[in-house]
Enzyme design. Sequence first.
Site, short mmCIF file in Angstrom:
data_model
loop_
_atom_site.label_atom_id
_atom_site.label_comp_id
_atom_site.label_asym_id
_atom_site.label_seq_id
_atom_site.Cartn_x
_atom_site.Cartn_y
_atom_site.Cartn_z
N THR A 6 1.91 0.69 -5.21
CA THR A 6 1.26 -0.46 -4.58
C THR A 6 1.39 -1.69 -5.47
O THR A 6 1.81 -2.75 -5.02
CB THR A 6 -0.23 -0.15 -4.31
OG1 THR A 6 -0.31 0.94 -3.39
CG2 THR A 6 -0.96 -1.36 -3.76
N ALA B 214 0.84 -1.19 0.00
CA ALA B 214 0.00 0.00 0.00
C ALA B 214 0.88 1.25 0.00
O ALA B 214 1.76 1.39 0.85
CB ALA B 214 -0.91 0.02 1.22
N CYS B 215 0.67 2.13 -0.97
CA CYS B 215 1.42 3.38 -1.03
C CYS B 215 0.49 4.55 -0.71
O CYS B 215 -0.72 4.37 -0.56
CB CYS B 215 2.08 3.57 -2.39
SG CYS B 215 0.93 3.84 -3.76
N THR B 216 1.04 5.74 -0.64
CA THR B 216 0.24 6.90 -0.25
C THR B 216 -0.87 7.20 -1.25
O THR B 216 -1.98 7.52 -0.85
CB THR B 216 1.13 8.15 -0.07
OG1 THR B 216 1.95 8.31 -1.22
CG2 THR B 216 1.98 8.05 1.16
#
Length: 107
Positions: A16, A8-10
């Site tokens: 992601t 999970a990325c920002t």
Amino acid sequence: MNIIGIAACTAGIAHTYIAKEKLITAAKNAGHNIHIETQGTIGVQDEIPDELIKSADIVILAIDVKVSGRERFADKKIIEVPTEIAIKSPNKLIKKIEEAISQQSYR
């Protein structure tokens, strides 16, 4: 080794999915079973089934944000890294995990 994890990325988009693919490729090339769930702007995809959680040797959290469902891994060894590590050095990450697991099994 059985590996599960979350990417999970920002933004919940590109990093992601890149992190997921890099981890899967590195783990499979090293002869391991792996399942990576993604959490992002479109929600949870490829949710980790309970039976995989039970049989997992390690959990990789390649995350840049808080993720949901972390309590599922309460009794598991967790390695948390930024998505950047999973993208840039997935083979080194898998190697470090192998070393950590082998040292743990000698105790």
